[in-house]
Design a protein around this motif. Structure first.
Motif, short mmCIF file in Angstrom:
data_model
loop_
_atom_site.label_atom_id
_atom_site.label_comp_id
_atom_site.label_asym_id
_atom_site.label_seq_id
_atom_site.Cartn_x
_atom_site.Cartn_y
_atom_site.Cartn_z
N UNK A 83 -5.91 0.36 9.83
CA UNK A 83 -5.06 -0.37 8.87
C UNK A 83 -5.56 -1.81 8.73
N UNK A 84 -5.86 -2.42 9.87
CA UNK A 84 -6.35 -3.80 9.85
C UNK A 84 -7.67 -3.86 9.10
N UNK B 227 0.83 -1.21 0.00
CA UNK B 227 0.00 0.00 0.00
C UNK B 227 0.86 1.26 0.00
N UNK B 228 0.36 2.36 -0.61
CA UNK B 228 1.18 3.58 -0.72
C UNK B 228 1.54 4.16 0.64
N UNK B 229 0.62 4.05 1.58
CA UNK B 229 0.93 4.63 2.89
C UNK B 229 1.02 3.54 3.94
N UNK B 230 2.16 3.52 4.58
CA UNK B 230 2.39 2.53 5.62
C UNK B 230 2.49 3.27 6.95
N UNK C 280 4.01 -8.89 2.83
CA UNK C 280 3.47 -9.05 4.18
C UNK C 280 3.69 -7.74 4.93
N UNK C 281 2.63 -7.27 5.60
CA UNK C 281 2.79 -6.14 6.52
C UNK C 281 2.59 -6.71 7.92
#
Ligand SMILES: [Zn+2]
Length: 558
Positions: free
Chosen positions: A255-256, A226-229, A243-244
């Protein structure tokens, strides 16, 4: 009247909700069986429950609902009691895990199968031939399993899987009857949005609707990065998958929700910590290794504001081994003790409110006849060690001596390290001191302290007048009671030659000490022993002998 009290309702997300955590909503919770609405009954009455609507207000399916009869409800409850591990194993589902190598940070995919259940080997003395009879056919497995991995002394079988495989399959066969192992074990291929929950080194794949607790480590499978972490999220690769992973808390909820909408945050989660063995990871995500016959102490910590009764069941379920951890003081961790089995693993699941936390106690060494006699219990590290006269130590454990009483010499406890509290430094202990004034009870002091704070408090109580007893309560573990001797030690008279000999042994220091110290030295009495404990005239005699010694030494000097 007459209908059994239902403890669970289903929320709109399809999750089971225990009556203790239910909100007072109408037309919200549904019956997990007939799916008609349930009423929330939370009154002054001690027992809360859900109830079906009256017959004329409910659907025809609800009118004949199984949960309206005690037998039907009991059968349904038995299903909730069954741990997810048992349900997966009886459906021959391989459990998938993400494993993170702690040093290289690389991720791999593991598939877990059970070992040959020890119960299925009862009465056989040829485990070797049974183990070597196992045959395997696999799909999506990088390295074919070996029969030895399924030996009952192992905790589980962890297979190395190919994360890009279209299918995972392990067909286990044997010429022997092994009904809980033989069969066609499968797992679905990985997909984006799959979630693994556990520790930062080992996390298990969750099914839709699963709940995530704060402090759990979550691994989310992603198609693309994803662009924003958000801060706190680490990216990794599992085969071709992204994997995040992150440690979960309220700030990670969105986020989840974005990447794994099937999971939600559990605000009423309970936790299980492995307190003993101390070497174990406190979170029991992986099998806990121990010594056969040694104990494991588990702390079961309810959610804030909830005071439920927990149930501990075996995996697989057996009626004999179900036990209850009763409700306690709100917010109080409950301690639960279980022994490591003589060999292999003991699998437990602690559950409440549809949530299960499994603990696998694995005896990592096998008992031989010799080692059994010695009964290794190196990990029994909770209790009190008391040094007795003659250099002997007594070790008191709350679960062995619930009413243990011991008379201690008051003076001997005050000034030495004779009472040692053993245990993890943060373990809560409810300490109670009872005091007497003359022959009547005068006061009782109750305090909750941590292990490390207890010895000082016991010493300070021992210095007060009239201490009758000290009790250390370890919650469900039991308690230890010690009683300092009210009749204090007295000393028998010593012959003059002996007093002289003992004073001479002190060397020149003898002339620098006060008479009280010298008397205690001569009688080998602890500091603080009052002078009336010594035979009458002792001080006078010591002073006289000391004067003689002084004269002798002066003469020797001149
Ligand atoms: Zn129903």
């Amino acid at each position: 009247m007459g209908e059994p009290r239902i403890k669970f309702g289903m929320n709109p997300q399809g999750q089971l909700v225990h009556i203790l955590e239910a909100k007072q909503y109408t037309h919200y919770y549904k019956c997990p069986d007939c799916e008609d609405y349930l009423q929330v009954r939370q009154g002054e009455e001690r027992i809360w429950y859900f109830a079906h609507l009256k017959s004329d207000e409910s659907t025809s399916r609800s009118r004949s609902c199984e949960l309206r009869s005690p037998i039907g409800l009991e059968q349904w409850t038995e299903r909730v009691r069954k741990s997810p591990i048992e349900r997966a194993e009886s459906a021959r589902r391989m459990r998938l895990f993400v494993l993170r190598h702690p040093y290289t940070n690389t991720l791999s995919l593991g598939g877990v199968l059970p070992v040959i259940p020890a119960e299925e080997l009862a009465g056989t003395d040829d485990i070797g031939s049974i183990v070597s009879s196992l045959r395997f056919e696999t799909l999506g497995v990088r390295e074919a399993p070996e029969a030895e991995q399924f030996h009952p002394s192992e905790a589980e079988v962890m297979l190395d899987l190919d994360p890009s495989a279209k299918e995972f399959r392990v067909v286990v066969s044997s010429t022997f009857s092994l009904p809980r192992l033989v069969g066609n074990w499968t797992a679905n291929r990985l997909t984006a949005g799959a979630v693994f929950v556990g520790s930062d080194q080992r996390a298990e794949q969750q099914s839709a609707g699963a709940r995530v607790k704060d402090a759990d480590t979550v691994y989310v499978v992603l198609e693309t990065v994803p662009p924003e972490i958000p801060p706190g999220v680490t990216l990794g690769k599992l085969g071709e998958w992204n994997i995040a992973w992150f440690s979960f808390n309220a700030t990670m909820e969105s986020f989840l929700h974005r990447h794994a909408p099937a999971l939600s945050r559990d605000t009423n989660a309970f936790y299980v910590d492995v307190v003993v063995p101390e070497s174990a990871d406190p979170q029991p995500w992986a099998p806990v290794d121990g010594v056969p016959g040694a104990i494991a102490v588990l702390a079961v910590i309810p959610a804030h504001g909830l005071n439920p009764e927990f149930e501990v069941v075996s995996v697989p379920l057996s009626a004999q081994s179900t036990s209850i951890i009763p409700a306690s003081i709100e917010g109080n961790p409950r301690l639960f003790v279980e022994e490591f089995p003589p060999t292999g693993s003991r699998r437990l699941s602690i559950h409440w409110g549809g949530r299960h936390i499994s603990v696998v106690l694995h005896s990592s060494i096998e008992l031989t006849e010799d080692s059994e006699r010695e009964s290794p219990r190196a990990e029994e590290r909770i209790g009190l060690r008391i040094s007795l006269d003659g250099g002997e130590d007594a070790e008191l454990r709350p679960w062995e001596n619930p009413d243990f009483q011991m008379r201690l010499e008051r003076g001997r406890v005050i000034h030495g390290p004779e009472v040692i509290v053993i245990g993890p430094p943060d373990l809560p202990i409810d300490l109670t001191g009872r005091f007497f004034s003359g022959t009547r009870p005068s006061s009782t002091i109750r305090e909750r302290l941590k292990t490390g704070e207890v010895p000082d408090r016991i010493r300070s109580w021992l210095q007060r007048e009239g201490l009758d007893s000290v009790s250390l309560s370890y919650g469900a573990l039991g308690s230890i009671r010690i009683e300092p001797g009210r009749a204090e030690r007295t000393f028998r008279s010593l012959p003059t030659e002996e007093i002289e000999r003992r004073l001479r042994k002190m060397g020149p220091a003898v002339f620098a000490e006060s008479i009280n110290v010298l008397v205690r030295e001569v009688y080998d009495a602890p500091g603080g022993t009052l002078h009336h404990r010594f035979p009458p005239g002792t001080r006078k005699r010591v002073r006289r002998i000391l004067a003689q010694l002084k004269n002798q030494s002066k003469r020797a000097d001149s």
